[in-house]
Design a protein around this motif. Sequence first.
Motif, PDB file in Angstrom:
ATOM      1  N   GLN A  31      -7.303  -9.260 -50.145  1.00 45.25           N
ATOM      2  CA  GLN A  31      -7.881  -8.325 -51.091  1.00 45.25           C
ATOM      3  C   GLN A  31      -9.398  -8.291 -50.882  1.00 45.25           C
ATOM      4  O   GLN A  31     -10.119  -9.139 -51.411  1.00 45.25           O
ATOM      5  CB  GLN A  31      -7.541  -8.730 -52.530  1.00 45.25           C
ATOM      6  CG  GLN A  31      -6.058  -8.738 -52.818  1.00 45.25           C
ATOM      7  CD  GLN A  31      -5.737  -9.183 -54.243  1.00 45.25           C
ATOM      8  OE1 GLN A  31      -6.624  -9.266 -55.092  1.00 45.25           O
ATOM      9  NE2 GLN A  31      -4.475  -9.460 -54.501  1.00 45.25           N
ATOM     10  N   PRO A  32      -9.889  -7.348 -50.077  1.00 47.72           N
ATOM     11  CA  PRO A  32     -11.325  -7.306 -49.775  1.00 47.72           C
ATOM     12  C   PRO A  32     -12.173  -7.240 -51.043  1.00 47.72           C
ATOM     13  O   PRO A  32     -11.899  -6.455 -51.949  1.00 47.72           O
ATOM     14  CB  PRO A  32     -11.471  -6.023 -48.945  1.00 47.72           C
ATOM     15  CG  PRO A  32     -10.116  -5.796 -48.357  1.00 47.72           C
ATOM     16  CD  PRO A  32      -9.146  -6.264 -49.400  1.00 47.72           C
ATOM     17  N   GLY A  33     -13.193  -8.072 -51.091  1.00 49.56           N
ATOM     18  CA  GLY A  33     -14.118  -8.070 -52.215  1.00 49.56           C
ATOM     19  C   GLY A  33     -13.772  -9.035 -53.329  1.00 49.56           C
ATOM     20  O   GLY A  33     -14.615  -9.340 -54.173  1.00 49.56           O
ATOM     21  N   ARG A  34     -12.550  -9.539 -53.357  1.00 55.67           N
ATOM     22  CA  ARG A  34     -12.137 -10.451 -54.424  1.00 55.67           C
ATOM     23  C   ARG A  34     -12.960 -11.742 -54.384  1.00 55.67           C
ATOM     24  O   ARG A  34     -13.447 -12.217 -55.411  1.00 55.67           O
ATOM     25  CB  ARG A  34     -10.645 -10.763 -54.284  1.00 55.67           C
ATOM     26  CG  ARG A  34     -10.124 -11.780 -55.293  1.00 55.67           C
ATOM     27  CD  ARG A  34      -8.685 -12.173 -54.972  1.00 55.67           C
ATOM     28  NE  ARG A  34      -8.231 -13.272 -55.806  1.00 55.67           N
ATOM     29  CZ  ARG A  34      -7.551 -13.127 -56.921  1.00 55.67           C
ATOM     30  NH1 ARG A  34      -7.231 -11.909 -57.347  1.00 55.67           N
ATOM     31  NH2 ARG A  34      -7.165 -14.181 -57.617  1.00 55.67           N
ATOM     32  N   THR A  35     -13.116 -12.306 -53.188  1.00 55.61           N
ATOM     33  CA  THR A  35     -13.862 -13.559 -53.057  1.00 55.61           C
ATOM     34  C   THR A  35     -15.340 -13.339 -53.373  1.00 55.61           C
ATOM     35  O   THR A  35     -15.972 -14.171 -54.041  1.00 55.61           O
ATOM     36  CB  THR A  35     -13.689 -14.130 -51.645  1.00 55.61           C
ATOM     37  OG1 THR A  35     -12.295 -14.292 -51.376  1.00 55.61           O
ATOM     38  CG2 THR A  35     -14.378 -15.482 -51.516  1.00 55.61           C
ATOM     39  N   LEU A  36     -15.912 -12.222 -52.912  1.00 58.47           N
ATOM     40  CA  LEU A  36     -17.308 -11.924 -53.227  1.00 58.47           C
ATOM     41  C   LEU A  36     -17.529 -11.806 -54.731  1.00 58.47           C
ATOM     42  O   LEU A  36     -18.565 -12.238 -55.251  1.00 58.47           O
ATOM     43  CB  LEU A  36     -17.736 -10.623 -52.545  1.00 58.47           C
ATOM     44  CG  LEU A  36     -18.093 -10.684 -51.066  1.00 58.47           C
ATOM     45  CD1 LEU A  36     -18.453  -9.298 -50.546  1.00 58.47           C
ATOM     46  CD2 LEU A  36     -19.244 -11.652 -50.819  1.00 58.47           C
ATOM     47  N   GLY A  37     -16.562 -11.233 -55.436  1.00 64.25           N
ATOM     48  CA  GLY A  37     -16.681 -11.098 -56.877  1.00 64.25           C
ATOM     49  C   GLY A  37     -16.752 -12.443 -57.584  1.00 64.25           C
ATOM     50  O   GLY A  37     -17.525 -12.631 -58.530  1.00 64.25           O
ATOM     51  N   GLN A  38     -15.942 -13.387 -57.117  1.00 59.70           N
ATOM     52  CA  GLN A  38     -15.965 -14.715 -57.725  1.00 59.70           C
ATOM     53  C   GLN A  38     -17.225 -15.474 -57.323  1.00 59.70           C
ATOM     54  O   GLN A  38     -17.803 -16.215 -58.131  1.00 59.70           O
ATOM     55  CB  GLN A  38     -14.714 -15.476 -57.324  1.00 59.70           C
ATOM     56  CG  GLN A  38     -13.429 -14.759 -57.730  1.00 59.70           C
ATOM     57  CD  GLN A  38     -12.257 -15.691 -57.859  1.00 59.70           C
ATOM     58  OE1 GLN A  38     -12.240 -16.599 -58.670  1.00 59.70           O
ATOM     59  NE2 GLN A  38     -11.239 -15.466 -57.027  1.00 59.70           N
ATOM     60  N   TYR A 181      -9.209 -20.194 -55.321  1.00 58.79           N
ATOM     61  CA  TYR A 181     -10.625 -19.984 -55.030  1.00 58.79           C
ATOM     62  C   TYR A 181     -11.337 -21.333 -55.074  1.00 58.79           C
ATOM     63  O   TYR A 181     -11.182 -22.100 -56.033  1.00 58.79           O
ATOM     64  CB  TYR A 181     -11.239 -19.020 -56.042  1.00 58.79           C
ATOM     65  CG  TYR A 181     -12.742 -18.872 -55.880  1.00 58.79           C
ATOM     66  CD1 TYR A 181     -13.267 -18.227 -54.774  1.00 58.79           C
ATOM     67  CD2 TYR A 181     -13.619 -19.402 -56.825  1.00 58.79           C
ATOM     68  CE1 TYR A 181     -14.643 -18.096 -54.605  1.00 58.79           C
ATOM     69  CE2 TYR A 181     -14.993 -19.277 -56.662  1.00 58.79           C
ATOM     70  CZ  TYR A 181     -15.491 -18.633 -55.557  1.00 58.79           C
ATOM     71  OH  TYR A 181     -16.854 -18.518 -55.390  1.00 58.79           O
ATOM     72  N   ILE A 182     -12.101 -21.643 -54.023  1.00 62.97           N
ATOM     73  CA  ILE A 182     -12.869 -22.885 -53.952  1.00 62.97           C
ATOM     74  C   ILE A 182     -14.289 -22.552 -54.401  1.00 62.97           C
ATOM     75  O   ILE A 182     -15.046 -21.910 -53.676  1.00 62.97           O
ATOM     76  CB  ILE A 182     -12.853 -23.466 -52.529  1.00 62.97           C
ATOM     77  CG1 ILE A 182     -11.417 -23.699 -52.088  1.00 62.97           C
ATOM     78  CG2 ILE A 182     -13.655 -24.762 -52.467  1.00 62.97           C
ATOM     79  CD1 ILE A 182     -11.272 -24.075 -50.628  1.00 62.97           C
TER      80      ILE A 182
END
Length: 206
Positions: A31-38, A181-182
């Motif tokens: 899911q592109p952008g999910r990690t950046l959001g967190q 998420y780490i």
Amino acid sequence: MNRVTLTAAMAVLRQKLSELFSAQRAPAGYQPGRTLGQLRRNLGLAHFEQVSPTLARAALDDDSLHLEIRERTESQLLMHLVMTQFCLRLPASTEGAACFVLHHGGAVRRTGIRCRQRMGEPALLGQLQARLQQDSALLQALMPLDFNRLHIELRDQQWHVCLEHMGGSEVVNRMPAFRRYIALSREQRDALLAALAGLQRVLRTL
């Protein structure tokens, strides 16, 4: 088939194989952008703009440091990782091209920062190592920093820094299905920003 025709056919085949292997396909479930959001919540920076699903630009409140943050996926068996890369681009007074890799020294305990040169003028390695050793604040930030990769490149009269941290990343498993998420801890966040500011300071003197 004559030699000329065979050579042309082999060239076409090599090109097709190169295109096949260089094509990057997103892993299933990514899911592109999910990690950046967190990660944005972890960083807590007032200046954070997501300019595309996999790219953000951020800056410190005093405007002393500007960076790009990118998502990078890495596929493994029945799972994939989403890593975050923190990137700097700085003007360079030095011409030419060079590539350096920084890593922690020591097999069990960290004993320092080592710098290896992959390409470029050998004299640059000595200059970079000397600047690193002279900047105690940078070393103090790098030693506890949990990073996977730290590359410094010189090209087109610019320094390019890419630091990939272990935190601010995501593990996605397909069987059994889960996401984790780490988080980037407060201590690692502070060390990360201090290290990037220090690298910027050092490279401006080369």
